[in-house]
Design an enzyme around this catalytic site. Structure first.
Site, PDB file in Angstrom:
ATOM      1  N   HIS A  75       0.835  -1.203   0.000  1.00  0.00           N
ATOM      2  CA  HIS A  75       0.000   0.000   0.000  1.00  0.00           C
ATOM      3  C   HIS A  75       0.874   1.259   0.000  1.00  0.00           C
ATOM      4  O   HIS A  75       1.688   1.455   0.895  1.00  0.00           O
ATOM      5  CB  HIS A  75      -0.913   0.024   1.230  1.00  0.00           C
ATOM      6  N   TYR A 203      -8.995   5.032   8.025  1.00  0.00           N
ATOM      7  CA  TYR A 203      -9.178   5.328   9.453  1.00  0.00           C
ATOM      8  C   TYR A 203     -10.263   6.392   9.544  1.00  0.00           C
ATOM      9  O   TYR A 203     -10.091   7.485   9.007  1.00  0.00           O
ATOM     10  CB  TYR A 203      -7.881   5.860  10.069  1.00  0.00           C
ATOM     11  N   PRO A 295      -3.912  -0.320  18.908  1.00  0.00           N
ATOM     12  CA  PRO A 295      -3.622  -0.717  17.522  1.00  0.00           C
ATOM     13  C   PRO A 295      -3.802   0.400  16.483  1.00  0.00           C
ATOM     14  O   PRO A 295      -3.521   0.180  15.309  1.00  0.00           O
ATOM     15  CB  PRO A 295      -4.614  -1.856  17.262  1.00  0.00           C
ATOM     16  N   LYS A 299       1.296  -0.474  15.251  1.00  0.00           N
ATOM     17  CA  LYS A 299       2.694  -0.531  15.695  1.00  0.00           C
ATOM     18  C   LYS A 299       3.061  -1.741  16.555  1.00  0.00           C
ATOM     19  O   LYS A 299       4.248  -2.061  16.698  1.00  0.00           O
ATOM     20  CB  LYS A 299       3.033   0.744  16.497  1.00  0.00           C
ATOM     21  N   TYR A 387       3.899   6.465  10.319  1.00  0.00           N
ATOM     22  CA  TYR A 387       3.064   5.314   9.959  1.00  0.00           C
ATOM     23  C   TYR A 387       3.880   4.211   9.273  1.00  0.00           C
ATOM     24  O   TYR A 387       3.701   3.025   9.544  1.00  0.00           O
ATOM     25  CB  TYR A 387       1.902   5.767   9.064  1.00  0.00           C
TER      26      TYR A 387
END
Ligand SMILES: Cc1cc2nc3c(=O)[nH]c(=O)nc-3n(C[C@H](O)[C@H](O)[C@H](O)COP(=O)(O)OP(=O)(O)OC[C@H]3O[C@@H](n4cnc5c(N)ncnc54)[C@H](O)[C@@H]3O)c2cc1C
Length: 392
Positions: A75, A203, A295, A299, A387
């Protein structure tokens, strides 16, 4: 009591223990893994799914990259949605890096298969594991297997046994400092065999609460909604879950979704936790045994892998160069990265969730921060850098 000797005794056959075992095996260092559950039980736990490039590199180094290379999804971006307004954070364009979508279960299976193939010893269903002499130079581990008491003598113990394991509890309490933040909500997660209606993870921050549209493969989705801490899975039929999920992700995504029966459904409470230092004598903690992150930042699994990398380097230096320098530095090096991930995971959680007792001021500040993120390429770059994972 029958006894065996190894160089490194690894407690726990989760991702941390298995990865460390495989790296050490390939470097010619002998290690035995003791796991309290069966392999089937370990593989049935549905957890993480987003791997940083550093984690992928370590899996390659451990010799288990083949299936991942063939089946994982790459991604180059991730989406943030606020009340149905979506913004793509273009990871690849912003910082030239990507993330890899590959289930923790698959990674664990690859590591288990590799361990079986090379004939290294793993003892599953090892009961009553106890650590001895960790503050001296000849530690050992006792356990019961097939009704027989056994002892494993070793040079070092790697405590990779998760947050409820025996390793951290074996360190005198006064030698550890713990830091904790408990969040007033949980994540209700559903796994279903349907193709995702999204190309990258979304998200979602909505007035009804947080949601995450995620996937494990081109035919399997993993979706979450924020829920009250005292909710039970039985209160959430599949129909209720999907209705709520659709309301949160918004009509544009909802209309494209295929719905399927859940093949797993569970609620996970969210918390941040760190116990430091990560070393006591000859015992080294790695992964969830030493720290937990919510979560939201993807990580937890990646931190387990980075701890393993530092610990592996330390053990290798000890056995090859007869120097304990890198082992002495393990806790400091690992904790530096841990706290960066703790900060990022806390920030993502605070930014995107609905807090039950949030006052009007906090709500407006949170909205302003999301506005800033949507409008500022610099803010997006900071999110992207964290990220995809800070360098090892
Ligand atoms: C419900 C849930 C969802 C999650 N979702 C995500 C996510 O979406 N993204 C993300 O990045 N992270 C997620 N995580 C976190 C991630 O799964 C963990 O960070 C990761 O599993 C850590 O690996 P580990 O090997 O350190 O610990 P674990 O995976 O917990 O493995 C520890 C092993 O030690 C064994 N063990 C425990 N006690 C003993 C003992 N006394 N003797 C012998 N063996 C013992 C356990 O059975 C287990 O197999 C999630 C975690 C949970 C619980």
């Amino acid at each position: 009591m029958s006894g065996v000797r190894t160089q490194v005794a690894i407690i726990g056959a989760g991702p941390a223990g298995l990865l460390l075992g495989q790296l050490l095996h390939r470097a010619g260092v002998d290690a035995v893994i003791l796991e309290q559950r069966t392999p089937e039980y370990v593989l049935s736990r549905i957890r993480a799914g987003v791997l940083e490039q550093g984690t992928v590199n370590l899996l390659e180094q451990a010799g288990v990259g083949k299936r991942l290379r063939a089946e994982a999804l790459t991604h180059g971006g991730v989406e943030i949605a606020v009340n149905h307004r979506r913004r793509r954070i273009a990871l690849q364009d912003l910082i030239g890096k990507t993330v890899t979508v590959y289930g923790q279960t698959e990674m664990t299976r690859d590591l288990m298969d590799a361990r079986k193939e090379c004939g290294a010893t793993s003892v599953y269903e090892a009961e009553s594991v106890q650590l001895h002499g960790i503050d001296g130079t000849s530690p050992s581990v006792t356990y019961t297997h097939d009704g027989e008491q056994r002892r494993l003598e070793c040079d070092f113990i790697a405590g990779c046994d998760g947050c409820h394991g025996v390793s951290r509890r074996s360190i005198p309490q006064e030698k550890l400092t713990s830091y904790e933040r408990v969040y007033p909500f949980g994540w209700l997660g559903v796994l279903a065999d349907v193709p995702p209606a999204w190309d990258e993870l979304i998200y979602v921050s909505s007035e009804r609460g947080f949601a995450l549209a995620s996937m494990r493969s081109a035919t399997r989705v993993r979706c979450y909604v924020q829920c009250p801490l005292d909710d039970h899975v039985e209160q959430w039929s599949d129909e209720r879950f999907w209705d709520e999920f659709k309301l949160r992700v918004g009509p544009e995504v909802a209309v494209r979704m295929t719905i399927g029966p859940s093949i797993e459904k569970s609620i996970a409470p969210l918390r941040s936790f760190v116990a430091e230092p990560l070393r006591f004598g000859r015992l080294y903690l790695a992964g969830d045994a030493a720290h937990i992150v919510p979560p939201t930042g993807a990580k937890g699994l990646n931190l387990a892998a980075s701890d393993v990398f530092y610990l592996y380097e330390g053990l290798l230096e000890f056995y090859v160069e007869r120097s304990s320098r890198a082992l002495d530095e393990y806790s400091t090096r690992a904790l530096h990265r841990v706290w960066q991930a703790v900060r990022f995971s806390w920030w993502m959680t605070t930014l995107l969730h609905h807090f039950p007792n949030e006052d009007a001021f906090a709500a407006r500040v949170r909205a302003a921060e999301l506005d800033y993120l949507f409008g500022s390429p610099l803010a997006q770059r900071v999110l992207a850098e964290n990220y995809v994972g800070l360098p090892l």
